[in-house]
Design an enzyme around this catalytic site. Structure first.
Site, mmCIF file in Angstrom:
data_model
loop_
_atom_site.group_PDB
_atom_site.id
_atom_site.type_symbol
_atom_site.label_atom_id
_atom_site.label_comp_id
_atom_site.label_asym_id
_atom_site.label_seq_id
_atom_site.Cartn_x
_atom_site.Cartn_y
_atom_site.Cartn_z
ATOM 1 N N GLY A 96 28.491 35.384 36.664
ATOM 2 C CA GLY A 96 29.848 35.858 37.533
ATOM 3 C C GLY A 96 30.364 35.504 38.276
ATOM 4 O O GLY A 96 31.159 35.633 38.821
ATOM 5 N N SER A 118 30.922 34.921 31.012
ATOM 6 C CA SER A 118 29.349 34.049 30.080
ATOM 7 C C SER A 118 29.034 35.824 29.930
ATOM 8 O O SER A 118 27.879 35.850 28.675
ATOM 9 C CB SER A 118 28.193 34.317 31.877
ATOM 10 O OG SER A 118 27.815 35.015 32.614
ATOM 11 N N SER A 119 28.852 37.145 29.732
ATOM 12 C CA SER A 119 27.992 38.096 29.585
ATOM 13 C C SER A 119 28.724 38.829 28.531
ATOM 14 O O SER A 119 27.930 39.347 27.002
ATOM 15 C CB SER A 119 28.881 39.856 30.624
ATOM 16 O OG SER A 119 30.079 40.063 30.749
ATOM 17 N N ALA A 120 30.530 38.229 27.852
ATOM 18 C CA ALA A 120 31.071 38.283 26.565
ATOM 19 C C ALA A 120 29.964 37.863 25.435
ATOM 20 O O ALA A 120 30.564 38.327 24.528
ATOM 21 C CB ALA A 120 32.698 37.996 27.225
ATOM 22 N N ALA A 121 29.675 36.226 25.638
ATOM 23 C CA ALA A 121 29.353 35.024 25.328
ATOM 24 C C ALA A 121 27.990 35.838 24.891
ATOM 25 O O ALA A 121 28.051 35.350 23.731
ATOM 26 C CB ALA A 121 29.684 33.966 25.656
ATOM 27 N N GLY A 173 33.420 34.758 36.226
ATOM 28 C CA GLY A 173 34.578 35.339 35.833
ATOM 29 C C GLY A 173 34.986 34.097 34.136
ATOM 30 O O GLY A 173 36.183 34.523 34.076
ATOM 31 N N LEU A 174 34.040 33.416 34.103
ATOM 32 C CA LEU A 174 33.877 32.448 32.865
ATOM 33 C C LEU A 174 33.657 33.117 31.676
ATOM 34 O O LEU A 174 33.382 32.275 30.312
ATOM 35 C CB LEU A 174 33.534 31.334 33.090
ATOM 36 C CG LEU A 174 34.003 30.166 34.185
ATOM 37 C CD1 LEU A 174 33.968 28.557 34.148
ATOM 38 C CD2 LEU A 174 35.897 30.367 33.894
ATOM 39 N N PRO A 233 28.247 29.599 34.189
ATOM 40 C CA PRO A 233 27.763 30.283 35.357
ATOM 41 C C PRO A 233 28.114 31.832 35.065
ATOM 42 O O PRO A 233 28.515 32.743 35.243
ATOM 43 C CB PRO A 233 28.091 29.890 36.444
ATOM 44 C CG PRO A 233 29.405 28.628 35.788
ATOM 45 C CD PRO A 233 29.091 29.236 33.995
ATOM 46 N N ASP A 258 37.900 39.856 26.102
ATOM 47 C CA ASP A 258 36.571 38.805 26.353
ATOM 48 C C ASP A 258 36.014 38.745 25.593
ATOM 49 O O ASP A 258 35.605 37.290 24.848
ATOM 50 C CB ASP A 258 35.635 39.210 27.521
ATOM 51 C CG ASP A 258 36.553 39.015 29.028
ATOM 52 O OD1 ASP A 258 37.761 38.714 29.112
ATOM 53 O OD2 ASP A 258 35.362 39.757 30.607
HETATM 54 C C1 MEV Z 1 37.806 40.538 32.875
HETATM 55 O O1 MEV Z 1 37.102 39.192 31.976
HETATM 56 C C2 MEV Z 1 39.350 40.948 32.633
HETATM 57 C C3 MEV Z 1 39.520 42.335 33.337
HETATM 58 O O2 MEV Z 1 41.085 42.490 32.932
HETATM 59 C C4 MEV Z 1 38.587 43.447 32.939
HETATM 60 C C5 MEV Z 1 38.703 43.691 31.132
HETATM 61 O O3 MEV Z 1 40.035 42.892 30.615
HETATM 62 O O4 MEV Z 1 37.458 44.293 30.461
HETATM 63 C C6 MEV Z 1 39.503 41.864 34.278
#
Ligand code: MEV
Length: 306
Positions: free
Chosen positions: A81, A86-89, A83-84, A79, A129
């Site tokens: 936004g 998705s933008s890095a993947a 926190g899992l 999903p 990430d």
């Molecule tokens: C976000 O998944 C993790 C943070 O520490 C930001 C980052 O490390 O780039 C909040």
């Protein structure tokens, strides 16, 4: 050409990692799949490539693709936004596609480039990430170089060493609040607090200590210890102002059924995660409190050609 990359959970150390403290992240079995092929114009999921709608893909292509126009299609199980990761993947899978179409996949270079793209789009960040999505399994990120070193990444005066971390079988349930909270403003708000309040600097250092202990607990598969460290990490993140009433409610709700729980990722919304053997009761508690439970598995591969 189809490439996939996993989403991630930060088990310990989010936010503190941006200040040079260590952190632990695990790849999870939610994947982003991306296909890339040459075409007459640049297209993404049926639309013209746009810097606003497709910020990560646009940055990846502008920086690292010199060939003919491409069509990029993505399908995500992560999903957005949440926190899992998705933008890095999406960044890692698209860059993996570009590399496979040209020089071939090179994981250290891919992790470095993915971090450049994420930093350009998101602002101040750490490479955690993008590195865990590239490598898979688990990573331990530190400013000191240790055993199982994978690669090192620098930006301005900061330098991080990324290490492989073997992950034991863990039973984890994510609780997604459904609230999309962009990472950049949350990272900036912690930076402001740390630069004005000496207590906040100490909380960041304490989180770093938790990450060191957490990596040791993972290596010896000490699940009790991991749970306690997760609870402590959540309280410190709440002190830094990145939790939310919804996240706190989910963390409280799962407490009777889990060894430990904390928010994961940037916070503000997004998700929490519980370490638990009681997956069903934990999932019910998350749902009753307005969250979406997602049981995840760890020990999954990083970026790969499908
Ligand atoms: C976000 O998944 C993790 C943070 O520490 C930001 C980052 O490390 O780039 C909040």
């Amino acid at each position: 050409m189809m490439i996939s990359a996993p989403g991630k959970l930060i088990l310990f150390g989010e936010h503190a990692v941006v200040f040079g403290e260590p952190a632990v992240a695990l790849a999870v079995d939610l994947r982003m799949r991306c296909e890339a092929f040459r075409s007459p114009t640049y297209r993404v999921n049926g639309q013209a490539l746009s810097p606003d709608r497709h910020a990560y893909i646009f940055s990846a292509i502008s920086r690292y693709w010199k060939g003919e126009p491409l069509t990029v299609n993505t399908v995500s199980e992560i999903p957005s936004g949440s926190g899992l990761g998705s933008s890095a993947a999406v960044t890692v899978s698209v860059l993996g596609g570009l590399m496979s179409l040209s020089t071939g996949m090179d994981e250290p270079l891919l992790a470095e480039r993915a971090f450049q793209v994420e930093s350009e789009v998101q602002g101040r960040a750490s490479p955690i990430d993008t590195s865990v999505s590239t490598h898979g399994n688990g990573v331990y990120l530190d400013t000191e170089r240790g055993d199982d070193h994978l690669w090192s990444i620098s930006m301005d005066t900061r330098r991080w060493h990324i290490h492989h971390l073997e992950v034991p079988e863990l039973s984890l349930v994510v609780g997604y609040t459904g609230i999309h909270a962009p990472t950049g403003p949350l990272v900036s708000s912690v930076k402001r607090l740390v630069s004005t309040d000496p207590k906040a600097r100490r909380w960041v250092e304490e989180i770093g200590e938790i990450s060191r202990e957490g990596a040791r607990a993972l290596r010896r598969n000490d699940q009790e210890g991991l749970g306690e460290l997760m609870d402590r990490n959540h309280r410190l993140l709440a002190s830094l102002g990145v939790s939310s009433p919804q996240l706190d409610a989910l963390v409280e709700a799962v407490r009777p059924y889990s060894r430990g729980a904390k928010l994961t990722g940037a916070g503000g919304g997004g998700s929490m995660v519980a370490l638990t053997d009681r997956v069903r009761e934990t999932s019910v508690a998350i749902r009753k409190n307005g969250g979406r439970p997602i049981a995840v598995h760890t020990g999954v591969p990083g970026v790969r050609v499908e």
